[in-house]
Scaffold this motif. Structure first.
Motif, short mmCIF file in Angstrom:
data_model
loop_
_atom_site.label_atom_id
_atom_site.label_comp_id
_atom_site.label_asym_id
_atom_site.label_seq_id
_atom_site.Cartn_x
_atom_site.Cartn_y
_atom_site.Cartn_z
N ALA A 230 -7.99 18.69 15.44
CA ALA A 230 -9.39 18.29 15.36
C ALA A 230 -9.58 17.10 14.43
O ALA A 230 -10.56 16.36 14.56
N THR B 166 -11.98 25.44 16.09
CA THR B 166 -11.45 24.09 15.89
C THR B 166 -10.68 24.06 14.59
O THR B 166 -11.17 24.52 13.55
N PRO C 117 -9.81 18.54 25.31
CA PRO C 117 -10.23 19.95 25.34
C PRO C 117 -10.08 20.60 26.71
O PRO C 117 -9.80 21.79 26.81
N LEU D 85 -8.93 24.63 19.49
CA LEU D 85 -8.86 23.17 19.64
C LEU D 85 -8.14 22.64 18.41
O LEU D 85 -8.73 22.52 17.34
N ALA E 197 -7.42 18.94 20.73
CA ALA E 197 -8.87 18.69 20.63
C ALA E 197 -9.26 17.35 21.24
O ALA E 197 -10.42 17.15 21.60
N THR F 105 -14.17 30.12 20.57
CA THR F 105 -13.47 28.85 20.36
C THR F 105 -13.43 28.50 18.88
O THR F 105 -14.41 28.64 18.16
N GLU G 118 -18.15 28.02 24.12
CA GLU G 118 -18.82 29.21 23.58
C GLU G 118 -19.92 29.68 24.52
O GLU G 118 -20.11 30.88 24.73
N TRP H 149 -17.86 20.12 22.87
CA TRP H 149 -16.94 20.93 23.68
C TRP H 149 -16.89 22.37 23.18
O TRP H 149 -16.84 23.31 23.98
N ARG H 150 -16.90 22.54 21.87
CA ARG H 150 -16.87 23.90 21.33
C ARG H 150 -18.10 24.67 21.79
O ARG H 150 -18.01 25.83 22.22
N GLU H 151 -19.25 24.04 21.71
CA GLU H 151 -20.49 24.69 22.15
C GLU H 151 -20.44 24.98 23.65
O GLU H 151 -20.92 26.04 24.10
N THR I 110 -16.03 16.96 19.78
CA THR I 110 -15.41 18.26 19.51
C THR I 110 -16.48 19.34 19.38
O THR I 110 -16.34 20.44 19.92
N LYS I 111 -17.56 19.01 18.68
CA LYS I 111 -18.67 19.96 18.53
C LYS I 111 -19.29 20.28 19.89
O LYS I 111 -19.59 21.44 20.19
#
Length: 283
Positions: free
Chosen positions: A61, A85, A37, A58, A34, A83, A77, A72-74, A69-70
């Motif tokens: 985390a 975490t 990423p 990820l 994470a 994805t 997605e 990158w996840r978005e 992290t939030k």
């Protein structure tokens, strides 16, 4: 810095095994750090996976910058990449991974059910680069210690199937790096987090990169951890100051080792080395 060549025999063998076994799984689990990423995704493996359904995890985390992290996840997605975490050391990991797998494969499960076929368990393979935490994740999913765990790259060298629960069967693979690093920044990021062996890059270059990065993105961490009041010094001057401050005299190698370990152990707090929209990182 010259292009780094890094492709041991066991990694070449593992790449072939991934190519041979991918047809036996329903989806592929891509495990990344994470804190990295994007940089910890192996482009060679991405090519092998192709259009196979994939779940991006990820991991670590708990060590990464939660805000980034939030983001990158978005970002993933929004690209249509499911994805997740996690911190693979947590008890909730098994439930999170199983639920994500069922969601990913929901359409296939429904199609098979309409045909009167009951899928007893979903099959996946876990792939990723060294030191992303695969062994810890495997042990967590299996509910027992079956994989060798080590805080260094290249610990897992074989492939094995394990049954996580009645819903999931998993094929482990060793960490696989791509044949060479042509991007100097990516190589430095991997070195700073311990994804590649320490003898592949000069530790002074890794330390300079790390100090510059924290000066730019996490300056307060440096001030707090190293009791620094002035970050206006050049990085070489800063290294000289800190080496003397720790009583290492002119043994800069001792400071390099200390700084890198501090970063890896999270002593400078949670951080992420890939930043969306960073002009230096081309993201």
């Amino acid at each position: 810095m010259a292009t780094i060549q890094w492709f041991p025999g066991h990694m070449s063998k593992a790449r072939r095994q991934v190519q041979e076994n991918i047809k036996f799984v329903d989806f592929v689990t891509i495990l990344v750090d994470a804190r990295l990423p994007l940089s910890s995704q192996n482009p060679m493996l991405t090519k092998i996976v192709g259009d196979k359904p994939k779940l991006l995890i990820l991991n670590k985390a708990d060590l990464a910058d939660p805000v980034l992290t939030k983001e990158w996840r978005e970002c993933f997605e929004n690209q249509g990449i499911p994805t997740l975490t996690i911190n693979s050391k947590e008890q909730s990991t098994v439930k999170k991974v199983t639920e994500a797998a069922k969601k990913l494969m929901a359409e296939k499960i429904a199609r098979q059910k309409e045909r009167g076929i009951q899928i007893e368990s979903l099959r996946t393979m876990i792939i990723g680069i060294p030191n992303a935490g695969k062994s810890t994740l495997m042990n967590r999913l299996a509910g027992k210690k079956i994989a060798v765990v080590g805080n260094k790259p290249g610990v897992t060298k074989g492939q094995q199937w394990l049954k996580s629960n009645k819903d999931l069967e998993i094929l482990d693979t060793p960490g696989i790096l791509w044949p060479k690093f042509e991007d100097e920044v990516v190589a430095l990021k991997l070195a700073l987090t311990g994804a590649i062996k320490d003898n592949l890059l000069p530790m002074d270059e890794v330390t300079i990169f790390g100090l510059n990065y924290f000066k730019k993105y996490y300056p307060d961490r440096l001030k707090e951890r190293f009791k620094m009041t002035n970050l206006d010094e050049s990085t070489p001057e800063m290294i000289m100051t800190l080496t003397e401050q720790f009583g290492f005299h002119d043994d800069y190698g001792r400071f390099y080792a200390l700084f890198v370990k501090e970063v890896r152990d999270g002593k400078l707090g949670r951080y992420t080395l890939d930043i969306l929209g960073d002009s230096d990182g081309n993201y």
